[in-house]
Design an enzyme around this catalytic site. Structure first.
Site, PDB file in Angstrom:
ATOM      1  N   TYR A   1       0.696   1.165  -2.814  1.00 41.72           N
ATOM      2  CA  TYR A   1       0.831   2.159  -1.746  1.00 41.72           C
ATOM      3  C   TYR A   1      -0.310   1.939  -0.767  1.00 41.72           C
ATOM      4  CZ  TYR A   1       1.170   6.754   0.517  1.00 41.72           C
ATOM      5  OH  TYR A   1       1.314   7.774   1.428  1.00 41.72           O
TER       6      TYR A   1
ATOM      7  N   ASP B   1      -6.779  -3.869   0.203  1.00 43.69           N
ATOM      8  CA  ASP B   1      -6.811  -2.423   0.415  1.00 43.69           C
ATOM      9  C   ASP B   1      -7.626  -1.770  -0.705  1.00 43.69           C
ATOM     10  OD1 ASP B   1      -6.389   0.261   0.699  1.00 43.69           O
ATOM     11  OD2 ASP B   1      -4.202   0.156   0.771  1.00 43.69           O
TER      12      ASP B   1
ATOM     13  N   LYS C   1     -11.377   7.417   1.047  1.00 50.48           N
ATOM     14  CA  LYS C   1     -11.770   8.229  -0.108  1.00 50.48           C
ATOM     15  C   LYS C   1     -13.291   8.371  -0.249  1.00 50.48           C
ATOM     16  CE  LYS C   1      -7.355   7.847  -1.927  1.00 50.48           C
ATOM     17  NZ  LYS C   1      -6.383   8.892  -2.040  1.00 50.48           N
TER      18      LYS C   1
HETATM   19  N1  HOZ Z   1      -0.624   9.864  -2.462  1.00 47.42           N
HETATM   20  C1  HOZ Z   1      -1.872  10.361  -2.910  1.00 47.42           C
HETATM   21  C2  HOZ Z   1      -2.346   9.691  -4.144  1.00 47.42           C
HETATM   22  N2  HOZ Z   1      -1.971   8.374  -4.335  1.00 47.42           N
HETATM   23  C3  HOZ Z   1      -1.815  11.855  -3.126  1.00 47.42           C
HETATM   24  C4  HOZ Z   1      -2.478  12.536  -2.031  1.00 47.42           C
HETATM   25  C5  HOZ Z   1      -2.532  14.047  -2.198  1.00 47.42           C
HETATM   26  O1  HOZ Z   1      -1.548  14.638  -2.592  1.00 47.42           O
HETATM   27  O2  HOZ Z   1      -3.577  14.612  -1.914  1.00 47.42           O
END
Ligand code: HOZ
Length: 432
Positions: free
Chosen positions: A144, A239, A267
């Protein structure tokens, strides 16, 4: 455990937000039950609206590596906020944070701050296309890279959680420019380069997959990608939004000795505030506006609060790197293996994948080396495990296809409590 107030808040939220949430996985649809509504957090604990306390194993999906409300980070944000929350103009803190990042990432010669990982990867792809004059991007199934149109093809995270092949609203013409290949499969990458000569702009990947659950790179996979991209004139785009400053101070690039053309971060770099970064070799980054023709801009880029939180976080990590990463490794090993042993004792078949302070317990015999392997997991059993653990005060990521994260605030007693709770939860899973 009483969660009536959270339940009421979820019902109210559903009148305003699709599914009651502002990011899909938070709705707990994959595991069932109502999500607790968080009121505050401190160290390794989340406290919900009903006054329940949970041990946090998702850490805001990665950034809370030093635990919640870490005093140096909170103080830095407070100090910065007194001088205003946004300028839309340059500050010295931007170069201070960049200096810290560059010190840990030799591949990042120059960089640009953005406000999210999605923005970072989207901009890096645009740059790779401009640098090569090519259109096709190779990604890997289950990885992702945020929710830009072309990157949602066979994506991980919520896309994998809900079992959908991509996203509605992405034109076929755009999806066709993304080739999604099986992770850890060098032959598939070789075949893609052979089938699309001089057409592939970049290969993008999570160097340790976090968004299909945790999947480490096979020995030689990353080196093979480096060699293939160099040979075929494509850019290697690593990434590290999840792995950056987590699997090592210099992320997966340091851990596996990779020298990519472009890197994306997020992050931890923002200490829990919204920050993304794309950066890399100067020869490519010099194409970015205003030096070059690749346009990219953002009012909140380099936001002073985010820079302050990032500086406090990275400063602390750099100054205490040796003890922090040793502790993260040993504590993560203790809890990941301890829980796996409890599963074995209860007769529950698990595969545990872990790299440093990120891991996943897959409910499948494994091995799990790519998305298809992960997708064979028993997600119903994972859901039962998740609900039982939550009831016991342990909050795991609410999807089989997300990684768990640990912070320096987790104590040995926390780890023991988690292992004990898992022992009981596996008995419930096994007898269901
Ligand atoms: N897609 C995010 C983790 N891979 C989740 C983000 C969120 O819900 O804060």
């Amino acid at each position: 455990m009483n969660r009536n107030r959270s339940q009421a808040l979820q019902t109210r939220a559903e009148t305003f937000f699709p599914g009651g949430v502002n990011s899909p996985v938070r709705a707990f649809r994959a595991v069932g039950g109502a999500p607790p509504f968080v009121e505050r957090a401190e160290g390794a604990y989340l406290f919900d609206a009903d006054g329940n306390r949970f041990l946090d194993y998702f850490g805001s999906w990665g950034p809370m590596i030093l635990g919640h409300a870490f005093p140096p980070v909170v103080e830095a944000i407070e100090r910065a906020a007194r001088n205003s929350t946004s300028f839309g103009a340059s500050t010295a803190a931007e170069a201070d944070l960049a200096e810290r990042i560059a010190a840990c990432y030799p591949a990042i010669e120059t960089m640009r701050f953005v406000s999210s990982g999605t923005e970072a990867t989207m901009s890096a792809i645009r740059l790779a296309r401009a640098a090569t004059g090519r259109k096709i991007v190779v990604k890997f199934e289950g990885c992702y890279h945020g929710h830009a149109d072309g990157l949602l093809v066979k994506a991980g995270s919520g896309v994998a959680t809900f079992g959908i092949p991509g996203s509605a609203g992405v034109p076929e013409e755009i999806a066709r420019l993304t080739l999604a290949l099986p992770y850890n499969d060098v032959a598939a990458v070789e075949a893609a380069f052979a089938a699309h000569p001089e057409a592939i702009a970049a290969v993008i990947l999570e160097p340790v997959v976090g968004n299909a659950g945790c999947i480490p790179p096979a020995a030689g996979f990353l080196a093979a990608l480096r060699a293939l991209t160099a040979r075929h004139g494509a850019l290697l785009l690593v990434d590290e939004v999840m792995t950056g400053f987590r699997v090592a101070l210099g992320g997966a690039c340091q851990l596996y000795g990779i020298d990519p053309d472009l890197v994306t971060l997020g992050k931890i770099v923002g200490g829990g505030l919204p920050v993304g970064v794309f950066g890399g070799k100067r020869v490519f980054m010099d194409l970015v506006s205003p030096l070059g023709p690749v346009y990219q801009a953002g009012t909140l880029s380099g936001n002073p609060l985010a820079m302050a939180a990032g500086l406090a976080t990275l400063g602390y990590l750099q100054e205490h790197a040796a003890e922090i990463y040793a502790r993260l490794e040993s504590a993560s090993r203790t809890v990941a293996e301890g829980v796996a042993q409890e599963a074995a004792r209860a007769g529950v078949v698990l595969t545990t994948n872990r790299v440093g302070a990120m891991w996943t317990w897959f409910f499948t015999p494994g091995p799990v080396a790519n998305y298809d392997d992960a997708a064979r997991a028993d997600t119903a059993a994972f859901g039962r495990f998740h609900r039982t653990m939550l009831e016991a005060g342990v909050w795991l990521p609410p999807s089989q296809f997300e990684a768990a994260f640990l912070s320096t605030a987790h104590t040995d007693a926390d780890l023991e409590a988690t292992i004990a709770a898992a022992g009981k939860a596996f008995c419930a899973v096994a007898s269901a």
